[in-house]
Design an enzyme around this catalytic site. Structure first.
Site, PDB file in Angstrom:
ATOM      1  N   CYS A 121      -8.203   0.948 -63.065  1.00 32.36           N
ATOM      2  CA  CYS A 121      -7.582   2.221 -62.700  1.00 32.36           C
ATOM      3  C   CYS A 121      -8.230   2.777 -61.433  1.00 32.36           C
ATOM      4  CB  CYS A 121      -7.719   3.213 -63.855  1.00 32.36           C
ATOM      5  SG  CYS A 121      -6.802   4.753 -63.631  1.00 32.36           S
ATOM      6  N   CYS A 122      -9.565   2.742 -61.368  1.00 27.88           N
ATOM      7  CA  CYS A 122     -10.270   3.189 -60.164  1.00 27.88           C
ATOM      8  C   CYS A 122      -9.874   2.337 -58.960  1.00 27.88           C
ATOM      9  CB  CYS A 122     -11.784   3.095 -60.375  1.00 27.88           C
ATOM     10  SG  CYS A 122     -12.489   4.340 -61.472  1.00 27.88           S
ATOM     11  N   CYS A 203     -11.491  12.360 -61.195  1.00 25.73           N
ATOM     12  CA  CYS A 203     -10.183  12.509 -61.817  1.00 25.73           C
ATOM     13  C   CYS A 203     -10.332  13.305 -63.124  1.00 25.73           C
ATOM     14  CB  CYS A 203      -9.571  11.144 -62.101  1.00 25.73           C
ATOM     15  SG  CYS A 203      -9.107  10.234 -60.602  1.00 25.73           S
ATOM     16  N   CYS A 206     -11.578  11.783 -66.394  1.00 22.44           N
ATOM     17  CA  CYS A 206     -12.905  11.164 -66.304  1.00 22.44           C
ATOM     18  C   CYS A 206     -14.002  12.170 -65.959  1.00 22.44           C
ATOM     19  CB  CYS A 206     -12.886  10.048 -65.260  1.00 22.44           C
ATOM     20  SG  CYS A 206     -11.690   8.743 -65.619  1.00 22.44           S
ATOM     21  N   CYS A 231     -17.385   3.984 -59.537  1.00 20.39           N
ATOM     22  CA  CYS A 231     -15.996   3.525 -59.466  1.00 20.39           C
ATOM     23  C   CYS A 231     -15.842   2.368 -58.496  1.00 20.39           C
ATOM     24  CB  CYS A 231     -15.084   4.673 -59.022  1.00 20.39           C
ATOM     25  SG  CYS A 231     -15.466   5.305 -57.380  1.00 20.39           S
TER      26      CYS A 231
END
Length: 257
Positions: A121-122, A203, A206, A231
Site C-alpha cells: 500500500c505504501c 495516512c 496508519c 514506508c
C-alpha cells in the site's frame, strides 16, 4: 492544549541551528538550479523547511504526496500553504487505476492484514508517486531529524539516495522543542492534528495519537514491530527480511499526474 504550548522552547544554540539549516538550503539551491525539490509530508518539521524556503525566496520546488488516505486536516494544509506563501505546491497522487485494482483485490484497509500488504500500500500510494516527484531532479530536501527514532539516530545533513541524488536533511540536529519554537516565532501554519498528540502524521488508517512518554513515531503503524516502521521513503538498500521497505525509486519512472 496546543502543540506550541506543549513543546515550543528556546534552547541553547537554536539561532545557530537555524542559520546552519538556511545555509545548507541556500547552498543546495545554488548547486542544483531548477533540479531540487522539498518532499514535504506536511508535518511540523517540513513546515519549518517550507517557511525557510519561502521566507528567503529560495529556488527550491515544494512537492507533496496526496495518497488518497490522508486526514482532511492534512489535505487542507496544502491550500493554507499556497495562500500563506503565495506559491504552488506540486501535488503527486497514486495512479488511479492501480489504486482501484489494489483495493478491489485487498480491500480499503489492507495494511492491517499483513506487513507485506501494508508495504504494498505504501509502495502504491507513496513510493511510486515520489519517484515521479524526483524524476529529473538531482537533489531533494526532507524533514528527517535524528531525534525522531532510533532508526534515524544517525541521519546526516547530506547524503545520497539509491539513485545517486543528493538528499538533504537540514533539520537533522534539531530537537522537537526547536521545531515548535521556530513555528511559534514565525507563526508558521501547521496541521491541527499536532494539537491532538500526533507528532508524526501519515495516512489516516496508519496514524494515532500517542501517550505521554511514547516515542515520536509510536503512533505510526503501531501494530507492527519497531524494526518495520518505515514506508520506504527513507530506507536505502533495505530488504524485506530486514524489516525494511524495498525502494521503488529504482523502478522505471512513469509520466507525472
Amino acid at each position: 492544549m496546543s502543540a506550541i504550548a506543549l513543546y515550543a522552547r528556546a534552547t541553547p544554540g537554536f539561532d545557530e541551528r537555524v542559520a546552519n539549516a538556511l545555509a545548507l538550503l541556500q547552498s543546495a539551491a545554488t548547486e542544483h538550479p531548477g533540479r531540487i525539490v522539498q518532499a514535504t509530508s506536511l508535518g511540523a518539521e517540513d513546515m519549518v523547511i517550507t517557511d525557510l524556503i519561502a521566507r528567503h525566496k529560495l529556488h527550491i520546488a515544494i512537492g507533496t504526496l496526496e495518497t488518497g488516505k490522508l486526514h482532511p486536516e492534512t489535505v487542507a494544509l496544502i491550500g493554507r500553504i499556497e495562500q500563506r506563501y503565495r506559491l504552488k505546491l506540486e501535488v503527486y497522487q497514486p495512479k488511479h487505476q492501480a489504486v482501484v485494482h489494489f483495493v478491489k483485490q485487498n480491500g480499503e484497509e489492507p495494511m492491517y492484514k499483513s506487513l507485506e500488504l501494508r508495504k504494498a500500500c505504501c509502495g502504491l500510494r507513496k513510493l511510486e508517486p515520489l519517484s515521479r516527484m524526483l524524476a529529473d531532479r538531482s537533489a531533494w530536501v526532507t524533514g528527517l531529524r535524528r531525534e525522531q527514532s532510533d532508526a534515524r539516530g544517525e541521519v546526516p545533513f547530506q547524503d545520497h539516495d539509491d539513485q545517486g541524488r543528493v538528499k538533504l536533511n537540514p533539520l537533522a540536529d534539531w530537537s522537537w522543542n526547536d521545531v515548535w519554537h521556530y513555528i511559534q516565532s514565525h507563526d508558521v501554519p501547521y496541521n491541527p492534528l499536532h494539537d491532538q498528540f500526533m507528532p508524526s502524521i501519515g495516512c489516516a488508517p496508519c496514524t494515532r495519537a500517542i501517550a505521554v512518554g511514547e516515542d515520536f513515531r509510536s503512533g505510526r503503524w503501531w501494530w507492527e514491530q519497531e524494526s518495520a516502521k518505515e514506508c520506504g521513503l527513507h530506507v536505502s538498500g533495505a530488504s524485506e527480511e530486514q524489516g525494511g521497505a524495498v525502494s521503488l525509486l529504482q523502478r522505471p519512472v512513469e509520466n507525472r499526474v
